[in-house]
Design a protein around this motif. Structure first.
Motif, PDB file in Angstrom:
ATOM      1  N   ARG A  48      -1.955  23.464   6.281  1.00 42.64           N
ATOM      2  CA  ARG A  48      -1.839  22.080   6.728  1.00 42.64           C
ATOM      3  C   ARG A  48      -0.374  21.655   6.735  1.00 42.64           C
ATOM      4  NH1 ARG A  48      -6.811  19.116   6.370  1.00 42.64           N
ATOM      5  NH2 ARG A  48      -5.652  17.396   7.271  1.00 42.64           N
ATOM      6  N   VAL A  49      -0.020  20.825   7.679  1.00 40.08           N
ATOM      7  CA  VAL A  49       1.333  20.302   7.806  1.00 40.08           C
ATOM      8  C   VAL A  49       1.500  19.118   6.863  1.00 40.08           C
ATOM      9  CG1 VAL A  49       2.918  19.123   9.397  1.00 40.08           C
ATOM     10  CG2 VAL A  49       1.543  21.052  10.205  1.00 40.08           C
ATOM     11  N   THR A  50       2.673  19.034   6.237  1.00 38.28           N
ATOM     12  CA  THR A  50       3.027  17.883   5.417  1.00 38.28           C
ATOM     13  C   THR A  50       4.230  17.191   6.053  1.00 38.28           C
ATOM     14  OG1 THR A  50       4.611  19.044   4.009  1.00 38.28           O
ATOM     15  CG2 THR A  50       2.284  19.136   3.336  1.00 38.28           C
ATOM     16  N   ASP A  94       7.404  19.116   6.451  1.00 37.04           N
ATOM     17  CA  ASP A  94       7.486  20.132   7.510  1.00 37.04           C
ATOM     18  C   ASP A  94       7.924  19.559   8.853  1.00 37.04           C
ATOM     19  OD1 ASP A  94       6.332  22.162   5.807  1.00 37.04           O
ATOM     20  OD2 ASP A  94       4.370  21.239   6.192  1.00 37.04           O
ATOM     21  N   ILE A 130       9.361  21.730  12.252  1.00 39.09           N
ATOM     22  CA  ILE A 130       8.433  21.948  13.365  1.00 39.09           C
ATOM     23  C   ILE A 130       9.032  21.401  14.661  1.00 39.09           C
ATOM     24  CG2 ILE A 130       6.206  21.241  14.342  1.00 39.09           C
ATOM     25  CD1 ILE A 130       5.122  21.373  11.422  1.00 39.09           C
ATOM     26  N   VAL A 189       5.836  14.630  14.997  1.00 34.37           N
ATOM     27  CA  VAL A 189       4.972  15.172  13.935  1.00 34.37           C
ATOM     28  C   VAL A 189       4.600  14.080  12.939  1.00 34.37           C
ATOM     29  CG1 VAL A 189       4.807  16.857  12.053  1.00 34.37           C
ATOM     30  CG2 VAL A 189       5.851  17.521  14.234  1.00 34.37           C
ATOM     31  N   TRP A 209      -1.897  21.581  11.745  1.00 34.27           N
ATOM     32  CA  TRP A 209      -1.821  22.918  11.168  1.00 34.27           C
ATOM     33  C   TRP A 209      -0.570  23.607  11.658  1.00 34.27           C
ATOM     34  CZ3 TRP A 209      -5.038  25.169   7.650  1.00 34.27           C
ATOM     35  CH2 TRP A 209      -6.188  24.454   7.319  1.00 34.27           C
ATOM     36  N   MET A 210      -0.045  24.487  10.826  1.00 39.76           N
ATOM     37  CA  MET A 210       1.108  25.290  11.222  1.00 39.76           C
ATOM     38  C   MET A 210       0.914  26.721  10.744  1.00 39.76           C
ATOM     39  SD  MET A 210       4.007  23.950   8.495  1.00 39.76           S
ATOM     40  CE  MET A 210       5.321  25.010   9.064  1.00 39.76           C
ATOM     41  N   PRO A 223       8.701  27.684  11.248  1.00 36.14           N
ATOM     42  CA  PRO A 223       7.305  27.621  11.687  1.00 36.14           C
ATOM     43  C   PRO A 223       7.078  28.559  12.870  1.00 36.14           C
ATOM     44  CG  PRO A 223       8.256  25.422  11.516  1.00 36.14           C
ATOM     45  CD  PRO A 223       9.371  26.397  11.355  1.00 36.14           C
ATOM     46  N   TYR A 267       2.200  25.568  15.713  1.00 36.68           N
ATOM     47  CA  TYR A 267       1.908  24.183  15.352  1.00 36.68           C
ATOM     48  C   TYR A 267       0.834  23.638  16.278  1.00 36.68           C
ATOM     49  CZ  TYR A 267       2.361  19.104  15.139  1.00 36.68           C
ATOM     50  OH  TYR A 267       2.085  17.773  15.036  1.00 36.68           O
ATOM     51  N   SER A 283      -1.632  19.938  16.687  1.00 37.67           N
ATOM     52  CA  SER A 283      -2.123  18.639  16.257  1.00 37.67           C
ATOM     53  C   SER A 283      -3.534  18.520  16.836  1.00 37.67           C
ATOM     54  CB  SER A 283      -1.210  17.526  16.784  1.00 37.67           C
ATOM     55  OG  SER A 283      -1.716  16.261  16.416  1.00 37.67           O
TER      56      SER A 283
END
Length: 180
Positions: free
Chosen positions: A38-40, A43, A47, A58, A70-71, A82, A85, A87
């Motif tokens: 999961r992307v935070t 990140d 990205i 993002v 997600w990445m 990365p 990626y 969304s």
């Protein structure tokens, strides 16, 4: 040409398609070991730099309650750039943007999204930007290099994504857009 007259230009090829989940198992896999996570917010900048996304995109997607971001990263360590990626909006259902560093990396990113898809919907919409989707689709869709490609019975539309500034005279002072 209309867009060119107002200062816009084609920036890259994009492919929008309805991806049937049942072809996921037929796509080529790579030997490269990657991890989907999961992307935070931490990140976001890496990205955006890695995939030439607009600044703030993002973080904007992270703020949308229907989005799952997600990445992909190299499995040996999280320190590299990365590699993918997406969304993903499970309600739509679809992913925009959907970006990978190499076409074969789409498979692990799609596999990360699959468990979050709505069970009764056998597909997801996907917009693949800044890349010719042909290398990914060709193993399962022989005519993937053509302007209109098929994935099973589904169709994909290819087009150009542009960059520039357009003014919409309806708003006070006009509104600006960066893509067409």
């Amino acid at each position: 040409r209309l867009y060119e007259r107002v200062g816009m230009r084609a920036a890259y090829i994009m492919t929008a398609l309805r991806f049937p989940w049942d072809i996921l198992g037929r796509l080529p896999r790579r030997a490269r070991s990657v991890v989907a996570r999961r992307v935070t917010a931490a990140d976001a900048v890496s990205i955006e730099i890695a995939f030439s996304l607009p600044k703030g995109q993002v973080e904007s997607d992270l703020a949308k309650p229907t989005r799952l971001l997600w990445m992909l990263v190299d499995a040996p360590g999280p320190g590299g750039p990365p590699l993918g990626y997406a969304s993903f909006d499970r309600e739509f259902p679809g992913a925009y943007p959907f970006r990978v560093a190499e076409p074969e990396l789409a498979v692990p990113l799609l596999e990360a999204l699959r468990p979050h898809a709505r069970p009764k919907i056998p597909y997801m919409q996907c917009v693949i930007e800044a890349d010719d989707a042909g290398p990914l689709l060709r193993p399962v869709v022989p005519d993937a290099g053509e302007p209109l490609v098929r994935a099973g019975d589904e169709r994909a539309r290819r087009g150009r994504r542009g960059a520039g500034v357009a003014v919409d005279e309806r708003g006070p002072g006009g509104r600006r857009g960066t893509a067409w």
